[in-house]
Motif scaffolding. Sequence first.
Motif, PDB file in Angstrom:
ATOM      1  N   THR A  10      24.602  57.825  20.932  1.00 22.22           N
ATOM      2  CA  THR A  10      24.347  59.335  20.973  1.00 22.22           C
ATOM      3  C   THR A  10      23.932  59.525  19.431  1.00 22.22           C
ATOM      4  N   ARG A  11      24.471  59.196  18.433  1.00 19.76           N
ATOM      5  CA  ARG A  11      24.103  59.325  16.815  1.00 19.76           C
ATOM      6  C   ARG A  11      22.746  58.869  16.731  1.00 19.76           C
ATOM      7  N   ARG A  12      22.316  57.632  17.343  1.00 22.97           N
ATOM      8  CA  ARG A  12      20.826  57.145  17.131  1.00 22.97           C
ATOM      9  C   ARG A  12      19.845  57.839  17.649  1.00 22.97           C
ATOM     10  N   ARG A  13      20.185  58.483  18.690  1.00 21.04           N
ATOM     11  CA  ARG A  13      19.402  59.476  19.580  1.00 21.04           C
ATOM     12  C   ARG A  13      19.167  60.679  18.733  1.00 21.04           C
ATOM     13  N   GLU A  14      20.117  61.286  18.070  1.00 23.79           N
ATOM     14  CA  GLU A  14      20.203  62.551  17.311  1.00 23.79           C
ATOM     15  C   GLU A  14      19.384  62.305  16.375  1.00 23.79           C
ATOM     16  N   LEU A  15      19.339  61.239  15.444  1.00 21.66           N
ATOM     17  CA  LEU A  15      18.363  60.907  14.550  1.00 21.66           C
ATOM     18  C   LEU A  15      16.902  60.363  14.775  1.00 21.66           C
ATOM     19  N   GLY A  16      16.771  60.303  16.227  1.00 17.31           N
ATOM     20  CA  GLY A  16      15.570  59.947  16.630  1.00 17.31           C
ATOM     21  C   GLY A  16      15.078  58.496  16.282  1.00 17.31           C
ATOM     22  N   GLN A  19      16.351  51.793  18.962  1.00 16.08           N
ATOM     23  CA  GLN A  19      17.503  50.715  18.869  1.00 16.08           C
ATOM     24  C   GLN A  19      16.727  49.567  17.721  1.00 16.08           C
ATOM     25  N   GLY A  20      15.663  49.346  17.815  1.00 15.79           N
ATOM     26  CA  GLY A  20      14.988  48.269  16.946  1.00 15.79           C
ATOM     27  C   GLY A  20      15.121  48.747  15.531  1.00 15.79           C
ATOM     28  N   ARG A  21      14.580  50.043  15.125  1.00 17.01           N
ATOM     29  CA  ARG A  21      14.593  50.638  13.838  1.00 17.01           C
ATOM     30  C   ARG A  21      16.160  50.784  13.306  1.00 17.01           C
ATOM     31  N   LEU A  22      17.126  51.056  14.310  1.00 15.70           N
ATOM     32  CA  LEU A  22      18.355  51.027  13.764  1.00 15.70           C
ATOM     33  C   LEU A  22      18.885  49.890  13.255  1.00 15.70           C
ATOM     34  N   ALA A  23      18.493  48.555  14.232  1.00 13.35           N
ATOM     35  CA  ALA A  23      18.620  47.152  14.069  1.00 13.35           C
ATOM     36  C   ALA A  23      18.167  46.714  12.402  1.00 13.35           C
ATOM     37  N   GLN A  24      16.845  47.255  12.197  1.00  8.25           N
ATOM     38  CA  GLN A  24      16.420  46.936  10.990  1.00  8.25           C
ATOM     39  C   GLN A  24      17.287  47.509   9.781  1.00  8.25           C
ATOM     40  N   MET A  25      17.424  48.972   9.890  1.00  5.90           N
ATOM     41  CA  MET A  25      18.169  49.313   9.002  1.00  5.90           C
ATOM     42  C   MET A  25      19.231  48.972   8.653  1.00  5.90           C
ATOM     43  N   ALA A  26      20.187  48.535   9.843  1.00  5.21           N
ATOM     44  CA  ALA A  26      21.680  47.838   9.680  1.00  5.21           C
ATOM     45  C   ALA A  26      21.444  46.294   9.766  1.00  5.21           C
ATOM     46  N   VAL A  54      26.283  53.697   7.480  1.00  4.86           N
ATOM     47  CA  VAL A  54      25.239  54.079   6.717  1.00  4.86           C
ATOM     48  C   VAL A  54      23.851  54.465   7.224  1.00  4.86           C
ATOM     49  N   ALA A  55      23.262  53.486   8.108  1.00  4.14           N
ATOM     50  CA  ALA A  55      22.064  53.832   8.867  1.00  4.14           C
ATOM     51  C   ALA A  55      22.232  55.012   9.842  1.00  4.14           C
ATOM     52  N   LEU A  56      23.255  55.275  10.289  1.00  2.00           N
ATOM     53  CA  LEU A  56      23.529  56.540  11.136  1.00  2.00           C
ATOM     54  C   LEU A  56      24.054  57.842  10.414  1.00  2.00           C
ATOM     55  N   GLU A  57      24.018  57.512   9.181  1.00  2.00           N
ATOM     56  CA  GLU A  57      24.521  58.631   8.390  1.00  2.00           C
ATOM     57  C   GLU A  57      25.746  59.240   8.751  1.00  2.00           C
ATOM     58  N   THR A  58      26.771  58.484   9.081  1.00  2.00           N
ATOM     59  CA  THR A  58      28.082  59.074   9.224  1.00  2.00           C
ATOM     60  C   THR A  58      29.073  58.135   8.673  1.00  2.00           C
ATOM     61  N   THR A  59      30.156  57.988   9.102  1.00  2.00           N
ATOM     62  CA  THR A  59      31.322  57.007   8.696  1.00  2.00           C
ATOM     63  C   THR A  59      31.788  56.182   9.799  1.00  2.00           C
ATOM     64  N   ALA A  60      32.352  55.226   9.251  1.00  2.00           N
ATOM     65  CA  ALA A  60      33.135  54.103  10.087  1.00  2.00           C
ATOM     66  C   ALA A  60      34.005  54.868  10.858  1.00  2.00           C
ATOM     67  N   LEU A  61      34.945  55.858  10.428  1.00  2.00           N
ATOM     68  CA  LEU A  61      35.804  56.251  11.179  1.00  2.00           C
ATOM     69  C   LEU A  61      35.138  57.297  12.411  1.00  2.00           C
ATOM     70  N   GLU A  62      34.270  57.980  12.251  1.00  2.00           N
ATOM     71  CA  GLU A  62      33.430  58.739  13.196  1.00  2.00           C
ATOM     72  C   GLU A  62      33.026  57.678  14.226  1.00  2.00           C
ATOM     73  N   LEU A  63      32.490  56.660  13.996  1.00  2.00           N
ATOM     74  CA  LEU A  63      31.771  55.794  14.860  1.00  2.00           C
ATOM     75  C   LEU A  63      33.097  55.036  15.837  1.00  2.00           C
ATOM     76  N   MET A  64      34.143  54.818  15.124  1.00  2.00           N
ATOM     77  CA  MET A  64      35.037  54.116  15.829  1.00  2.00           C
ATOM     78  C   MET A  64      36.257  54.803  16.401  1.00  2.00           C
ATOM     79  N   ALA A  65      36.423  56.066  15.965  1.00  2.00           N
ATOM     80  CA  ALA A  65      37.589  56.838  16.635  1.00  2.00           C
ATOM     81  C   ALA A  65      36.801  58.164  16.928  1.00  2.00           C
ATOM     82  N   ARG A  93      14.489  55.163   2.038  1.00  2.00           N
ATOM     83  CA  ARG A  93      16.303  54.953   2.301  1.00  2.00           C
ATOM     84  C   ARG A  93      16.311  53.596   2.241  1.00  2.00           C
ATOM     85  N   ASP A  94      15.392  52.709   2.937  1.00  2.00           N
ATOM     86  CA  ASP A  94      15.498  51.241   2.816  1.00  2.00           C
ATOM     87  C   ASP A  94      15.668  50.591   1.324  1.00  2.00           C
TER      88      ASP A  94
END
Length: 104
Positions: A10-16, A19-26, A54-65, A93-94
């Motif tokens: 959901t967050r990846r799509r919100e940021l446009g 999967q490949g780009r997110l993979a590179q960033m992370a 970081v790549a998704l501009e959020t926190t680990a807490l948001e992603l996990m819970a 950013r990179d």
Amino acid sequence: MTDLGERIRTRRRELGLSQGRLAQMAEITASAISQIESGAIRTLKNDTLSRLAVALETTALELMAGLQSDASALPSDEQRLLESYRNLDLPLRDIALKLVKALQ
């Protein structure tokens, strides 16, 4: 209740991001992103989770819970850094992430 993979997708799509780009960033594989989003991978190492956050501009807490943290709870200098980072175009950013890693 949404799970980790759904929140990441959901967050990846919100940021446009693809999967490949997110993979590179992370700094993980696109295959890993696909497996996380599909639920095939349900737990992540802390460093992987941190890089995804970081790549998704959020926190680990948001992603996990799914819990949102109060960004204003950050010290002012950290808040300024975060805001500056978020205002950068993706290529910059990179560069910023590589610079910070080089300083560690």
